[in-house]
Design an enzyme around this catalytic site. Structure first.
Site, PDB file in Angstrom:
ATOM      1  N   CYS A   1       0.842  -1.211   0.000  1.00  0.00           N
ATOM      2  CA  CYS A   1       0.000   0.000   0.000  1.00  0.00           C
ATOM      3  C   CYS A   1       0.866   1.245   0.000  1.00  0.00           C
ATOM      4  O   CYS A   1       2.053   1.201   0.323  1.00  0.00           O
ATOM      5  CB  CYS A   1      -0.859   0.056   1.272  1.00  0.00           C
ATOM      6  SG  CYS A   1      -1.924  -1.366   1.513  1.00  0.00           S
TER       7      CYS A   1
ATOM      8  N   ARG B   1       1.272  -7.855  -3.775  1.00  0.00           N
ATOM      9  CA  ARG B   1       0.374  -7.340  -4.814  1.00  0.00           C
ATOM     10  C   ARG B   1      -0.172  -5.983  -4.427  1.00  0.00           C
ATOM     11  O   ARG B   1      -0.316  -5.681  -3.242  1.00  0.00           O
ATOM     12  CB  ARG B   1      -0.781  -8.329  -5.034  1.00  0.00           C
ATOM     13  CG  ARG B   1      -0.283  -9.603  -5.698  1.00  0.00           C
ATOM     14  CD  ARG B   1      -1.322 -10.667  -5.771  1.00  0.00           C
ATOM     15  NE  ARG B   1      -0.881 -11.735  -6.693  1.00  0.00           N
ATOM     16  CZ  ARG B   1      -1.610 -12.777  -7.010  1.00  0.00           C
ATOM     17  NH1 ARG B   1      -2.806 -12.922  -6.506  1.00  0.00           N
ATOM     18  NH2 ARG B   1      -1.145 -13.685  -7.846  1.00  0.00           N
TER      19      ARG B   1
ATOM     20  N   ASP C   1      19.087  37.873 -13.212  1.00  0.00           N
ATOM     21  CA  ASP C   1      17.790  38.077 -13.849  1.00  0.00           C
ATOM     22  C   ASP C   1      17.174  39.402 -13.394  1.00  0.00           C
ATOM     23  O   ASP C   1      17.171  39.730 -12.197  1.00  0.00           O
ATOM     24  CB  ASP C   1      16.856  36.916 -13.473  1.00  0.00           C
ATOM     25  CG  ASP C   1      15.495  37.033 -14.103  1.00  0.00           C
ATOM     26  OD1 ASP C   1      15.351  36.631 -15.273  1.00  0.00           O
ATOM     27  OD2 ASP C   1      14.573  37.547 -13.432  1.00  0.00           O
TER      28      ASP C   1
END
Length: 492
Positions: A38, A67, A442
């Site tokens: 999970c 799984r 910048d």
């Protein structure tokens, strides 16, 4: 949070018991009694701590015989932020695997791109992720198959091929192994209300909250190149150049996910298209870690508190972004868009957009390298910068990709004529994905620094920004957001 979190059992147990979604993708919980794995935020009652064990990847869980949980769908959690914030071999390998390299070129192709032997790569991935490159690619194929089963009406044989399986049998076995359901059982579980449009896939791109969509989508919309990108009806849309064909992505911000609509000329490109859209929107970032670090600066703290969760708008195509950065040197955004649109119309490959609006793929470096320099409407020095860049991209001298080493590539860019720190750093930040790239020269950053009382000379601002590491690219987003002026690409 740091690498190897799955080894800190106590911390993992606490995260599972509090169902903390911030840890989704950082580690996976495997339950020894049910043989199911999970995500930490799974809504079911947490198992007893002695029945939990933790893995660093879904592939490692699958390899150990667990799984995927049908409730929390751990395969759909955001990717680990590790692969975006690190520049080492494992992180670069993970970015390439997400981009489909193992499926297209095999493990030898992955190794060749990284400049290491297959044994070295397998050893390092196994040590850190509990799974080698083939198992990691298999986990990705399984997730692609699930998406296609649930979001299309395609026959299973076509899905198996599109997801990269070598046979129907392998496809059936893998889906059953990973999800404990057969492909047809998976299809039967989807909501009956699902509307399927042939040729179009609709899916949800998860992210870690918070996410502030304003600067992310605002920047992409403001710099959109006509024909390649557009902002329409609350969605950012653009064309994609992909390994097997081309595609069109439509991305709409929602409160807990990004709604993504993909039209692909070849379905084998699905995992790559998803990976590139996630990367462009910086969806695997860990905003809590970023914002907590930036809040330690009293000047940045109010900016972060006002609009937390800013992301770095990135690119789906590193070479395209580099070309656009050069086109944008010392001109306004509007002028940069006009330059790019002319190149697109003259040299881009036409595509059909079922919704109209998008007309071309951005020209490839090879197409741009063949352009007559005299036909380019730009100053001679910038023309030299442009032709050198596209020439090196086209002949492979310069390679910009998800696997690029940020430091080496930045040095290589700075050696090109007309490339100053701003151009190299904006490419590092937005194309290569370096989370610590910084733009002290910048104009917008210097203006914001001045208004906030931060040092505004590049050297002094860089010294002050040391406290923001390793997240200076995110600090740039918060600083840019203080400036309501249009985006200007001025420094070189």
């Amino acid at each position: 949070m740091q690498n190897g979190m799955h080894t800190d059992t106590e911390r993992c147990v606490r995260a599972v018991q509090s169902k903390d979604a911030r840890f989704d993708g950082w580690f996976f919980t495997a339950v020894l009694t049910t043989r199911i794995y999970c995500r930490p935020s799974c809504p079911v009652v947490p198992p007893k701590p002695e029945n939990m064990t933790f893995y660093p990847s879904a592939a490692a869980c699958q390899q150990a015989g667990f799984r995927a949980c049908k409730r929390c769908r751990p395969d759909t959690s955001p990717g680990s932020p590790e692969w975006n914030q690190r520049a080492d071999l494992v992180a670069r390998a993970m970015r390439l695997i997400a981009d489909g390299t193992v499926d297209r070129e095999g493990v030898p192709g992955l190794a060749a791109r990284l400049g290491y032997s297959t044994r070295q790569i397998e050893r390092q991935l196994l040590a850190e992720l509990g799974a080698g490159p083939l198992a990691l690619a298999r986990a990705q194929r399984a997730q692609t198959a699930r998406l296609l089963i649930e979001t299309t009406a395609l026959p299973m044989a076509e899905i198996a091929f599109a997801a990269g399986f070598s046979s129907i049998r392998t496809f059936n076995d893998t889906v059953r192994d990973v999800f404990a359901l057969s492909p047809s059982e998976l299809r039967n579980r989807r909501p009956k209300t699902t509307v399927l449009t042939p040729g179009t896939l609709t899916l949800r791109l998860p992210f870690r909250a918070p996410l502030n969509p304003d600067n992310l989508f605002g920047h992409l919309a403001a710099t959109a190149v006509p024909g390649v990108e557009e902002w329409r009806a609350g969605a950012y849309r653009r064309t994609l150049r992909l390994p097997y064909g081309h595609g069109i992505a439509s991305l709409t911000p929602k409160s807990d996910h990004i709604a993504c609509r993909l039209t692909l000329s070849d379905l084998r490109d699905l995992p790559v298209a998803i990976s590139r859209c996630r990367r462009m929107l910086d969806l695997d970032a860990d905003p809590v870690a970023v914002d907590d670090q930036l809040r330690t600066d009293p000047v940045l703290a109010p900016l972060v508190d006002k609009a937390p969760g800013r992301r770095v708008p990135r690119s789906v195509d590193e070479a395209e972004f580099a070309v656009r950065a050069v086109l944008g040197q010392q001109v306004s955004t509007a002028a940069a868009r006009t330059h790019a649109a002319r190149l697109v119309t003259a040299h881009g490959e036409p595509v059909d957009d079922p919704e109209g609006g998008l007309t071309h793929l951005f020209p490839s470096p090879e197409a741009l390298a063949a352009v007559d320099p005299e036909s380019l409407a730009m100053p001679r020095t910038r023309r030299t910068t442009f032709t050198t860049l596209v020439g090196q991209l086209a002949d492979g001298t310069l390679h910009l990709g998800v696997e690029s080493d940020w430091t080496e590539t930045r040095a290589q860019l700075l050696s090109l004529p007309g490339f100053g720190p701003w151009t190299a750093d904006v490419i590092a930040m937005r194309a290569l994905g370096d989370p610590d790239a910084f733009l002290p020269t910048d104009l917008g950053i210097r203006r914001a620094a001045q208004e906030l009382g931060l040092p505004s000379t590049p050297a002094a601002l860089t010294a002050r920004a040391a406290a923001w590491r390793p997240w200076r690219a995110y600090a740039v987003q918060y600083l840019w957001a203080t400036d309501s002026h249009p985006i200007n690409f001025l420094p070189v």
